[in-house]
Scaffold this active site. Structure first.
Site, PDB file in Angstrom:
ATOM      1  N   ASP A 173     -34.034 -92.076 -78.195  1.00  0.00           N
ATOM      2  CA  ASP A 173     -35.131 -92.735 -78.913  1.00  0.00           C
ATOM      3  C   ASP A 173     -36.381 -91.856 -78.849  1.00  0.00           C
ATOM      4  OD1 ASP A 173     -36.794 -94.627 -80.049  1.00  0.00           O
ATOM      5  OD2 ASP A 173     -36.883 -95.910 -78.275  1.00  0.00           O
ATOM      6  N   HIS A 188     -34.211-102.893 -80.622  1.00  0.00           N
ATOM      7  CA  HIS A 188     -33.880-103.577 -79.362  1.00  0.00           C
ATOM      8  C   HIS A 188     -32.860-104.696 -79.556  1.00  0.00           C
ATOM      9  CE1 HIS A 188     -37.808-101.873 -77.538  1.00  0.00           C
ATOM     10  NE2 HIS A 188     -36.778-101.096 -77.289  1.00  0.00           N
ATOM     11  N   GLU A 218     -37.737 -89.315 -68.825  1.00  0.00           N
ATOM     12  CA  GLU A 218     -39.011 -89.444 -69.551  1.00  0.00           C
ATOM     13  C   GLU A 218     -39.857 -88.227 -69.187  1.00  0.00           C
ATOM     14  OE1 GLU A 218     -40.650 -91.587 -71.840  1.00  0.00           O
ATOM     15  OE2 GLU A 218     -42.213 -90.090 -71.548  1.00  0.00           O
ATOM     16  N   ASP A 248     -36.906 -82.509 -70.641  1.00  0.00           N
ATOM     17  CA  ASP A 248     -36.894 -82.660 -72.091  1.00  0.00           C
ATOM     18  C   ASP A 248     -35.648 -83.491 -72.456  1.00  0.00           C
ATOM     19  OD1 ASP A 248     -37.426 -81.862 -74.962  1.00  0.00           O
ATOM     20  OD2 ASP A 248     -35.402 -81.121 -74.641  1.00  0.00           O
ATOM     21  N   GLY A 249     -35.797 -84.422 -73.391  1.00  0.00           N
ATOM     22  CA  GLY A 249     -34.725 -85.358 -73.698  1.00  0.00           C
ATOM     23  C   GLY A 249     -33.413 -84.685 -74.112  1.00  0.00           C
TER      24      GLY A 249
END
Ligand SMILES: C[S@@+](CC[C@H](N)C(=O)[O-])C[C@H]1O[C@@H](n2cnc3c(N)ncnc32)[C@H](O)[C@@H]1O
Length: 285
Positions: free
Chosen positions: A166, A19, A120, A145-146
């Site tokens: 991520d 972050h 998400e 799905d990402g």
């Protein structure tokens, strides 16, 4: 089946390193008046309660953000300063209770003309992130799905910005699939900045990811790794031994800023750990 829940890990050393880097990238995007877009493909819940049963059970935040929080009014490297400032906004009374996820950090950087695209797949996290984003017309939320979303949502209509990747790496094939999906995305949107997080585990399975990222991806590629312990302690450490991130097309001097922040974090937040910054690919003049 999705079983990963980020609430157990929120504010841990890996989150803090990731972050802080994200804050630097967002800061650089917001430096210019031109609008930007952030596409966050594994958004999580948006914000985390450090008093939750999950966070209290693992206490990962005690080894991460709780070590840096008392230093928030002191001079720290820029990336750390930006992260601590964002966390201070969430905890105005000075007691560390709430930790921001990547969507909260991204939203804090948005101007009226900027856009945040969230994705998400987990139903509970998806519910939370939808509620969190409600009534903010700059934010859209997807449930795919990402890596499919990477193919479908990139490039965004605003052609200046950042893709945050991520994953939870619950499925081992993600280490091999991610570089292939990223290669296709970078070919479609060469100017985009791509930010990939990965865990460093005992079996070094991230080596497959790094090897894939070193093949045929256009642009400069920087890699930063923070190891939590050193020597024998590192060899015997259970679970996460370190945390890594790869940035395709990092902004100018992001490497030096992350080296400074990473070395500071190694000293302040780990038990004798080390930080390393290296180029996987460098543009030739
Ligand atoms: C490491 S967490 C993300 C944390 C968040 N980016 C942050 O920094 O606050 C990974 C998230 O990815 C979600 N996820 C797992 N598999 C996914 C998939 N195939 N597609 C999209 N999301 C997925 C998990 O539910 C989890 O919320």
């Amino acid at each position: 089946m999705l079983s990963y829940q980020h609430a157990y890990h929120a504010g841990g050393p890996a989150d803090v390193h990731k972050h802080a880097a994200l804050c630097l990238l967002l800061e650089r995007l917001a430096e210019k008046d031109k609008p930007f877009a952030v596409v966050d493909l594994y958004a999580g819940h948006g914000v985390y309660d450090l008093g939750s049963t999950e966070a209290q059970k693992t206490q990962e935040f005690s080894a991460g953000i709780a070590r840096l929080w008392p230093l928030r009014n002191m001079s720290t490297p820029l990336a750390v300063e930006k992260l601590l400032a964002a966390i201070s906004t969430l905890n105005p009374d000075g007691a560390l209770k709430t930790y921001p996820g990547s969507p909260t950090l991204a939203r804090a950087a948005l101007r009226e003309t900027d856009r945040l695209v969230l994705n998400e797949l987990h139903p509970a996290a998806q519910d939370d992130i939808k509620k969190w984003a409600r009534r903010d017309s700059r934010i859209s939320v997807h449930m795919r799905d990402g890596l499919e979303a990477l193919a479908g949502l990139v490039p965004p209509p605003i052609r200046r910005g950042l893709v945050v990747i991520d994953p939870s790496y619950e499925v081992k094939s993600e280490y091999a699939d991610l570089p292939d999906a990223l290669r296709k995305a970078v070919r479609k949107w060469k100017e985009g900045i791509y930010f990939v997080w990965y865990p460093i585990l005992a079996d070094n399975r991230h080596a497959e990811l790094i090897a894939g990222l070193e093949k045929d991806i256009p642009g400069e590629i920087l890699c930063c790794e923070l190891m939590f312990t050193r020597g024998k302690a590192a060899k015997d450490a259970p679970g996460l031994r370190g945390t890594g991130l790869v940035v395709v097309n990092p902004p100018w001097r992001f490497d030096t800023a992350m080296t400074e922040a990473g070395e500071w974090m190694a000293k302040t937040m780990t038990a004798g750990g080390q930080h390393a910054t290296r180029w996987l690919q460098r543009a030739t003049a």
